[in-house]
Enzyme design. Structure first.
Site, PDB file in Angstrom:
ATOM      1  N   HIS A   1      51.271  18.539  41.236  1.00  0.00           N
ATOM      2  CA  HIS A   1      52.166  17.756  40.532  1.00  0.00           C
ATOM      3  C   HIS A   1      51.843  17.767  39.130  1.00  0.00           C
ATOM      4  O   HIS A   1      52.556  17.827  38.023  1.00  0.00           O
ATOM      5  CB  HIS A   1      52.088  16.284  41.299  1.00  0.00           C
ATOM      6  CG  HIS A   1      52.638  15.415  40.327  1.00  0.00           C
ATOM      7  ND1 HIS A   1      54.177  15.162  40.310  1.00  0.00           N
ATOM      8  CD2 HIS A   1      52.141  14.321  39.658  1.00  0.00           C
ATOM      9  CE1 HIS A   1      54.195  13.902  39.334  1.00  0.00           C
ATOM     10  NE2 HIS A   1      53.034  13.404  39.094  1.00  0.00           N
ATOM     11  N   GLU A   2      50.325  17.549  39.079  1.00  0.00           N
ATOM     12  CA  GLU A   2      49.959  17.256  37.571  1.00  0.00           C
ATOM     13  C   GLU A   2      49.907  18.782  36.791  1.00  0.00           C
ATOM     14  O   GLU A   2      50.255  18.706  35.649  1.00  0.00           O
ATOM     15  CB  GLU A   2      48.308  16.846  37.653  1.00  0.00           C
ATOM     16  CG  GLU A   2      48.012  15.441  38.419  1.00  0.00           C
ATOM     17  CD  GLU A   2      48.988  14.531  37.469  1.00  0.00           C
ATOM     18  OE1 GLU A   2      49.324  14.483  36.278  1.00  0.00           O
ATOM     19  OE2 GLU A   2      49.303  13.379  38.073  1.00  0.00           O
TER      20      GLU A   2
ATOM     21  N   HIS B   1      53.141  18.902  35.429  1.00  0.00           N
ATOM     22  CA  HIS B   1      53.323  18.317  34.071  1.00  0.00           C
ATOM     23  C   HIS B   1      53.121  19.233  32.854  1.00  0.00           C
ATOM     24  O   HIS B   1      53.925  19.352  31.824  1.00  0.00           O
ATOM     25  CB  HIS B   1      52.635  17.081  34.000  1.00  0.00           C
ATOM     26  CG  HIS B   1      53.319  16.043  34.959  1.00  0.00           C
ATOM     27  ND1 HIS B   1      54.316  15.486  34.495  1.00  0.00           N
ATOM     28  CD2 HIS B   1      52.781  14.988  35.794  1.00  0.00           C
ATOM     29  CE1 HIS B   1      54.796  14.338  35.243  1.00  0.00           C
ATOM     30  NE2 HIS B   1      53.604  14.054  36.004  1.00  0.00           N
TER      31      HIS B   1
ATOM     32  N   GLU C   1      58.722  12.298  36.328  1.00  0.00           N
ATOM     33  CA  GLU C   1      57.685  12.569  37.339  1.00  0.00           C
ATOM     34  C   GLU C   1      58.476  13.071  38.445  1.00  0.00           C
ATOM     35  O   GLU C   1      57.646  13.661  39.283  1.00  0.00           O
ATOM     36  CB  GLU C   1      57.236  10.835  37.994  1.00  0.00           C
ATOM     37  CG  GLU C   1      56.403  10.395  36.877  1.00  0.00           C
ATOM     38  CD  GLU C   1      54.953  11.113  36.608  1.00  0.00           C
ATOM     39  OE1 GLU C   1      54.482  11.332  37.586  1.00  0.00           O
ATOM     40  OE2 GLU C   1      54.377  10.975  35.632  1.00  0.00           O
TER      41      GLU C   1
END
Length: 451
Positions: free
Chosen positions: A266-267, A270, A331
């Site tokens: 997930h990070e 980003h 997100e």
């Protein structure tokens, strides 16, 4: 990623505070985005083992052979980081522009109130005679703004979403380097050494994600590093430079490598999607757009108290209906791409849903016991844990198909989502019972339900 809206950064000197404002907007507790670091003659994609002494950083790099497509591992030690333009100037312009808008509007109101009646009439007549000129001037300014906006609209990689981008890769990298120094100084005495099992786990999972997705330019044009902070904060973020910062508070709630992959993927998404630059660009654009309404409020309303209240209300409306929904969109986009990154790395993608289900249970138990919990989702920069769990379940068939396409081993027959769903049902039933009895739910009861 963050289980809330708190920031890992603390107060400091005025220049640092300006940088922290940028960090709080760009790293959603947070972390994110992409600023590529291209190395001449090589393309590196490895993790650094961070210890208390950050003067020496050990990297395992991937080198791209220009003749052959396979990627080979080599060892390389990087002891310096690039020095770029200090980003404080960018942080200063935002509050200064807002302050000037207030001063201009308030100054006009004071000037107008002190103006004699006959001079006010002269001013009105001047506006009537020159209304066309002023209208043309405003139209030209609006056209110039539209052209500027349109020239800075880009397409997000891998998702195809159109977005406004006012910052280039070098500016992202400059901001990220400053943030990295702030984080390292803040937690210098709390870094786990390179031999710690948690550091090894994050490095191992991170390397597997990088190797499985090494055809993505955003992956192999960056030096990735790992740091684990001994802090109870449930947080993890990745800077645009590829610096992964994990907190032990987050690691303690992750059951296995698959859930660690859920957080890291997930990070890293980003970073790949350049969300730091996009988030900053969106905030600067909104600040620019509302300058005129702010000046108008302070110019038109009859006194400072009414103008201040209206100004506060305008900021809250912009926050609730523009900034926060946009942040939740980023997100969700990172969740979607992160699921694909983990699927290509042959992780059990069902653990993504299980992780968010577990976080939803923990949140509900805290709420039932009267402990501090997350703010409502409409006041948060992140979607709610339950919404993320449901969205992961919707995307699960596509992710499982991608695993099969990548010739990954078959998933186990035991679905990790089922125990979590039973646990959620049990907690809901206990909540209904305790609501009638008026007794708090004990967190220990969730353990027996999940076993």
């Amino acid at each position: 990623m963050d289980n809330g809206n708190s920031s890992p950064f603390q107060t400091g000197s005025p220049p640092r505070m300006l940088l922290l404002r940028v960090a709080q907007q760009a790293i959603f507790a947070h972390g994110i985005s992409h600023g590529s670091r291209v190395l001449v003659g090589e393309l590196s994609t490895a993790g650094r083992l961070s210890c208390r002494d950050h003067r020496y950083h050990h990297h395992i790099s991937l080198v791209w052979d220009r003749t052959f497509s396979p990627v080979q591992f080599v060892r390389k030690i990087h002891t310096t980081r690039p020095r770029l333009v200090h980003p404080v100037l960018l942080a200063v312009l935002r509050p200064v522009s807002k302050f000037l808008a207030v001063l201009v509007g308030r100054g006009f109101r004071k000037w107008w109130q002190a103006l004699p009646r006959h001079k006010k009439e002269v001013f009105r007549n001047h506006l009537r005679r020159n209304i066309v000129r002023y209208a043309v001037g405003c139209g030209l300014m609006g056209t110039a703004g539209f052209v500027y906006y349109n020239n800075h609209v880009t397409t997000a990689p891998y998702t195809g979403r159109r977005r406004f981008m006012a910052f280039n890769s070098q500016q992202q990298l400059s901001i990220s380097n400053q943030l990295y120094q702030v984080v390292m100084e803040e937690y210098a005495d709390h870094m786990l050494c390179k031999d710690h099992p948690m550091v090894d786990c994050v490095r191992r999972v991170g390397n597997r994600l990088l190797q499985a997705n090494n055809t993505m330019p955003e992956m192999y044009t960056r030096v990735w590093t790992v740091s684990v902070v001994d802090n109870s904060l449930m947080n993890c973020f990745v800077l645009p430079t590829g610096d992964i910062v994990m907190f032990t508070g987050m690691m303690e709630v992750l059951d296995n490598d698959d859930q660690v992959a859920a957080v890291l993927a997930h990070e890293m998404s980003h970073t790949i999607l350049e969300h730091v630059a996009e988030h900053l660009s969106q905030n600067y654009l909104l600040d620019l757009v509302i300058l005129f309404p702010v000046a108008l409020i302070w110019a038109v309303l009859p006194n400072d108290l009414l103008a201040a209240l209206s100004h506060w209300l305008l900021n809250r409306v912009v926050e609730l209906f523009l900034r926060l929904p946009y942040s939740r969109t980023l997100e969700s986009e990172a969740d979607h791409l992160g699921l694909r990154l983990a699927a290509k790395a042959c992780y059990d993608v069902r653990e993504f849903s299980a992780f968010w289900g577990k976080m939803a249970v923990l949140e509900k138990v805290k709420k039932m016991n009267g402990q501090e919990t997350e703010v409502p989702f409409w006041l948060s920069t992140h979607p709610s844990n339950e919404d993320r769990q449901k969205e992961m379940d919707k995307q699960m068939p596509e992710a499982i198909d991608l695993r099969q396409f990548c010739k990954c081993p078959s998933l186990s027959l035991r679905d990790p989502r089922e125990p979590i769903k039973r646990l959620q049902q049990s907690v809901t039933e206990q909540h209904n019972q305790t609501s009638l009895k008026g007794t708090p739910l004990k967190e220990g009861s969730t353990a027996s339900s999940s076993s």
